[in-house]
Design a protein around this motif. Structure first.
Motif, PDB file in Angstrom:
ATOM      1  N   VAL A  10     -24.007  -6.986   8.939  1.00  0.00           N
ATOM      2  CA  VAL A  10     -23.864  -5.811   9.801  1.00  0.00           C
ATOM      3  C   VAL A  10     -25.223  -5.475  10.394  1.00  0.00           C
ATOM      4  O   VAL A  10     -26.208  -5.318   9.656  1.00  0.00           O
ATOM      5  N   VAL A  11     -25.276  -5.383  11.717  1.00  0.00           N
ATOM      6  CA  VAL A  11     -26.505  -5.070  12.447  1.00  0.00           C
ATOM      7  C   VAL A  11     -26.408  -3.659  13.008  1.00  0.00           C
ATOM      8  O   VAL A  11     -25.420  -3.313  13.668  1.00  0.00           O
ATOM      9  N   GLN A  12     -27.415  -2.849  12.737  1.00  0.00           N
ATOM     10  CA  GLN A  12     -27.507  -1.526  13.337  1.00  0.00           C
ATOM     11  C   GLN A  12     -28.391  -1.619  14.572  1.00  0.00           C
ATOM     12  O   GLN A  12     -29.559  -2.004  14.487  1.00  0.00           O
ATOM     13  N   LEU A  13     -27.840  -1.320  15.740  1.00  0.00           N
ATOM     14  CA  LEU A  13     -28.605  -1.422  16.974  1.00  0.00           C
ATOM     15  C   LEU A  13     -29.755  -0.422  16.973  1.00  0.00           C
ATOM     16  O   LEU A  13     -29.606   0.715  16.518  1.00  0.00           O
ATOM     17  N   GLY A  14     -30.887  -0.824  17.520  1.00  0.00           N
ATOM     18  CA  GLY A  14     -31.999   0.095  17.667  1.00  0.00           C
ATOM     19  C   GLY A  14     -31.735   1.102  18.769  1.00  0.00           C
ATOM     20  O   GLY A  14     -32.188   2.244  18.714  1.00  0.00           O
ATOM     21  N   VAL A  15     -30.988   0.674  19.797  1.00  0.00           N
ATOM     22  CA  VAL A  15     -30.624   1.528  20.922  1.00  0.00           C
ATOM     23  C   VAL A  15     -29.117   1.406  21.125  1.00  0.00           C
ATOM     24  O   VAL A  15     -28.643   0.406  21.673  1.00  0.00           O
ATOM     25  N   PRO A  16     -28.332   2.404  20.726  1.00  0.00           N
ATOM     26  CA  PRO A  16     -26.888   2.354  20.976  1.00  0.00           C
ATOM     27  C   PRO A  16     -26.600   2.338  22.473  1.00  0.00           C
ATOM     28  O   PRO A  16     -27.340   2.927  23.268  1.00  0.00           O
ATOM     29  N   GLY A  17     -25.537   1.645  22.859  1.00  0.00           N
ATOM     30  CA  GLY A  17     -25.228   1.591  24.284  1.00  0.00           C
ATOM     31  C   GLY A  17     -24.078   0.663  24.600  1.00  0.00           C
ATOM     32  O   GLY A  17     -23.306   0.262  23.720  1.00  0.00           O
ATOM     33  N   LEU A  18     -23.988   0.303  25.877  1.00  0.00           N
ATOM     34  CA  LEU A  18     -22.964  -0.616  26.360  1.00  0.00           C
ATOM     35  C   LEU A  18     -23.490  -2.039  26.302  1.00  0.00           C
ATOM     36  O   LEU A  18     -24.602  -2.316  26.770  1.00  0.00           O
ATOM     37  N   ASN A  31     -31.465  -5.172  28.575  1.00  0.00           N
ATOM     38  CA  ASN A  31     -32.343  -4.978  27.417  1.00  0.00           C
ATOM     39  C   ASN A  31     -31.704  -5.540  26.148  1.00  0.00           C
ATOM     40  O   ASN A  31     -30.480  -5.546  26.003  1.00  0.00           O
ATOM     41  N   ASP A  32     -32.540  -5.999  25.217  1.00  0.00           N
ATOM     42  CA  ASP A  32     -32.058  -6.422  23.901  1.00  0.00           C
ATOM     43  C   ASP A  32     -31.978  -5.181  23.023  1.00  0.00           C
ATOM     44  O   ASP A  32     -32.991  -4.673  22.541  1.00  0.00           O
ATOM     45  N   LEU A  33     -30.777  -4.679  22.812  1.00  0.00           N
ATOM     46  CA  LEU A  33     -30.577  -3.423  22.097  1.00  0.00           C
ATOM     47  C   LEU A  33     -30.694  -3.564  20.588  1.00  0.00           C
ATOM     48  O   LEU A  33     -30.752  -2.549  19.879  1.00  0.00           O
ATOM     49  N   ALA A  34     -30.748  -4.794  20.078  1.00  0.00           N
ATOM     50  CA  ALA A  34     -30.775  -5.016  18.637  1.00  0.00           C
ATOM     51  C   ALA A  34     -32.137  -5.458  18.121  1.00  0.00           C
ATOM     52  O   ALA A  34     -32.345  -5.519  16.903  1.00  0.00           O
ATOM     53  N   CYS A  35     -33.081  -5.767  18.997  1.00  0.00           N
ATOM     54  CA  CYS A  35     -34.373  -6.302  18.579  1.00  0.00           C
ATOM     55  C   CYS A  35     -35.094  -5.350  17.616  1.00  0.00           C
ATOM     56  O   CYS A  35     -35.023  -4.122  17.754  1.00  0.00           O
ATOM     57  N   GLU A  36     -35.802  -5.925  16.648  1.00  0.00           N
ATOM     58  CA  GLU A  36     -36.554  -5.102  15.701  1.00  0.00           C
ATOM     59  C   GLU A  36     -37.593  -4.242  16.402  1.00  0.00           C
ATOM     60  O   GLU A  36     -37.966  -3.170  15.911  1.00  0.00           O
ATOM     61  N   ALA A  37     -38.050  -4.673  17.587  1.00  0.00           N
ATOM     62  CA  ALA A  37     -39.058  -3.919  18.328  1.00  0.00           C
ATOM     63  C   ALA A  37     -38.533  -2.577  18.817  1.00  0.00           C
ATOM     64  O   ALA A  37     -39.324  -1.667  19.099  1.00  0.00           O
ATOM     65  N   VAL A  38     -37.211  -2.427  18.950  1.00  0.00           N
ATOM     66  CA  VAL A  38     -36.641  -1.148  19.371  1.00  0.00           C
ATOM     67  C   VAL A  38     -35.914  -0.459  18.219  1.00  0.00           C
ATOM     68  O   VAL A  38     -35.169   0.509  18.443  1.00  0.00           O
ATOM     69  N   LEU A  95     -40.380   0.492  23.998  1.00  0.00           N
ATOM     70  CA  LEU A  95     -40.893   1.588  23.180  1.00  0.00           C
ATOM     71  C   LEU A  95     -42.407   1.523  23.041  1.00  0.00           C
ATOM     72  O   LEU A  95     -42.972   0.458  22.762  1.00  0.00           O
ATOM     73  N   GLY A  96     -43.071   2.663  23.202  1.00  0.00           N
ATOM     74  CA  GLY A  96     -44.500   2.747  22.946  1.00  0.00           C
ATOM     75  C   GLY A  96     -45.326   1.865  23.860  1.00  0.00           C
ATOM     76  O   GLY A  96     -44.862   1.374  24.889  1.00  0.00           O
ATOM     77  N   ARG A  97     -46.597   1.646  23.462  1.00  0.00           N
ATOM     78  CA  ARG A  97     -47.477   0.776  24.227  1.00  0.00           C
ATOM     79  C   ARG A  97     -47.245  -0.681  23.821  1.00  0.00           C
ATOM     80  O   ARG A  97     -46.810  -0.970  22.700  1.00  0.00           O
ATOM     81  N   ALA A  98     -47.558  -1.570  24.730  1.00  0.00           N
ATOM     82  CA  ALA A  98     -47.317  -2.995  24.486  1.00  0.00           C
ATOM     83  C   ALA A  98     -48.141  -3.498  23.304  1.00  0.00           C
ATOM     84  O   ALA A  98     -49.283  -3.085  23.110  1.00  0.00           O
ATOM     85  N   ALA A  99     -47.559  -4.414  22.537  1.00  0.00           N
ATOM     86  CA  ALA A  99     -48.257  -4.987  21.388  1.00  0.00           C
ATOM     87  C   ALA A  99     -49.313  -5.995  21.826  1.00  0.00           C
ATOM     88  O   ALA A  99     -50.366  -6.123  21.210  1.00  0.00           O
ATOM     89  N   ASN A 100     -49.025  -6.710  22.903  1.00  0.00           N
ATOM     90  CA  ASN A 100     -49.957  -7.705  23.430  1.00  0.00           C
ATOM     91  C   ASN A 100     -49.533  -8.034  24.865  1.00  0.00           C
ATOM     92  O   ASN A 100     -48.614  -7.436  25.405  1.00  0.00           O
ATOM     93  N   MET A 101     -50.216  -9.028  25.466  1.00  0.00           N
ATOM     94  CA  MET A 101     -49.942  -9.358  26.852  1.00  0.00           C
ATOM     95  C   MET A 101     -48.510  -9.889  27.049  1.00  0.00           C
ATOM     96  O   MET A 101     -47.900  -9.679  28.110  1.00  0.00           O
ATOM     97  N   ALA A 102     -47.959 -10.525  26.030  1.00  0.00           N
ATOM     98  CA  ALA A 102     -46.595 -11.052  26.144  1.00  0.00           C
ATOM     99  C   ALA A 102     -45.570  -9.928  26.209  1.00  0.00           C
ATOM    100  O   ALA A 102     -44.437 -10.153  26.623  1.00  0.00           O
TER     101      ALA A 102
END
Length: 378
Positions: A82-90, A20-27, A241-248
């Motif tokens: 400095v980037v704050q991860l949306g989901v902290p992890g490994l 997973n992309d832990l830094a994406c704005e979507a998360v 997170l949540g419902r999909a924004a679109n088909m992509a």
């Protein structure tokens, strides 16, 4: 900033891109500090969409770029954010994407990691094109001591943004939870996107064993470990997170070329086709499954006819063996027998099973499940 050349072959892609992309704005990822954002703001780094380029687009500060671009440095030091991860992890790997930065990319980068007990009390707001960090912001970020954080990536050359070399992949060997990253440019320049691939880590000690939890959600540590096809969309999108924004923002495969010329159905109305498409997920925590939800939102003419879910419990050694065998082995058991899938109306269907009987009636309650396999019949 020339036109890009042929696409990079998929065979060159590292395994960690499945995470997973832990830094994406979507998360929920965000840039909370940047030394300079003159040509293009640093929050572009975390956009979900791929970078794009417009030859005629300019701002009052210079050429518009879809990424983070700083001024040509005329003082000591180097630029960093400095980037704050949306989901902290490994973190397993990074993609520092220089797309379209062909004469203005950063020559080198390095990346450091921190794990903070509490998020810093500052962040960046609004469009910061043409701006630089103030003395107050510099003083605030200095309290983090980010210059001393351990390195994930040492100073490394960054290739320019042509399509055959724009993805700069860095494998990471760092077995500690990460909440924040410091991305350093050496000394200045532009970067289009930063993708931080890994697995989320949640503090399960605070979760009641009687609480319903989405065990496969990326925020709870779920991760896709393999799949048959991801032509139009990666299966990891299904655990976002949540419902999909679109088909992509979902999982869509290419149409199988071996499907029958004339389709037939059985007594339950389920299509009889050879083979299937599948994806394998590791749960964020072992648990007992009592309910399954499959959401077909946005898929109106291309949703699957039916699906089946299988489960098993694997040791790390078992998992490694299954991955090496492309998931052609493993003691799978049926959690959810083949079920018809549908899509009704503009919003699609968020279909839950079972409607009456618990899934636990189909699978023993005493069994702790660590891995699921979602199989779609098309």
């Amino acid at each position: 900033m020339a036109e890009r050349t042929a696409a990079e072959p998929a065979a060159a892609e590292p395994d960690f891109l499945q995470s997973n992309d832990l830094a994406c704005e979507a998360v929920g990822g965000k840039v909370i500090f940047a030394t300079d954002e003159w040509f293009a703001p640093a929050n572009n780094l975390l956009k979900r969409e791929k970078p794009n380029f417009s030859a005629s687009a300019f701002t009052e500060f210079g050429k518009w770029m879809d990424g983070w671009e700083t001024r040509r440095k005329r003082t000591a030091g180097h630029d960093w954010c400095v980037v704050q991860l949306g989901v902290p992890g490994l973190i397993h790997g990074l993609d520092v994407d220089s797309s379209f930065f062909t004469g203005n990319h950063s020559p080198s980068i390095s990346v450091q990691a921190g794990c903070l007990d509490k998020p810093p009390p500052f962040t960046l707001e609004g469009d910061r094109t043409g701006m630089a960090a103030s003395d107050v912001q510099l003083a605030a970020v200095a309290k983090l001591g980010s210059e001393a954080w351990p390195e994930l990536v040492c100073v490394s050359e960054l290739k320019p943004g042509y399509s055959d070399c724009c993805h700069n992949y860095f494998k990471v060997n760092f077995n500690h939870r990460v909440t924040h990253l410091r991305l350093n440019m050496h000394p200045d320049g532009g970067i289009a996107r930063l993708r931080v691939y890994g697995v989320g880590q949640r503090n399960w000690s605070s979760v009641s064993p009687h609480q319903d939890v989405d065990l496969v959600a990326l925020t709870n540590g779920g991760v896709c470990l393999g799949y048959s096809d991801a032509h139009f969309g990666h299966p990891r999108n299904m655990i976002g997170l949540g419902r999909a924004a679109n088909m992509a923002d979902g999982w869509e495969t290419a149409r199988r070329l071996d499907r029958p010329k004339h389709l037939k159905v059985d007594q339950q109305g389920i299509l009889q086709v050879p083979g299937c498409q599948w994806a394998v997920f590791r749960l964020g925590h072992p648990g007992v499954i009592s309910r399954v939800e499959v959401d077909t939102n946005h898929f109106k003419g291309n949703f699957p006819d039916s699906c089946r879910i299988e489960v098993c419990s694997l040791t790390p050694e078992d998992e490694a063996q299954c991955i090496s065998n492309s998931w052609n082995s493993g003691k799978w058991q049926v959690l959810l027998p083949t079920q018809k899938v549908c899509n009704i109306g503009k919003q699609g269907v968020s279909k839950q099973w079972p409607p009456a009987n618990k899934v636990s009636d189909l699978f023993p309650q005493k069994t702790l499940l660590t891995t699921t396999r979602n199989i779609l019949f098309i």
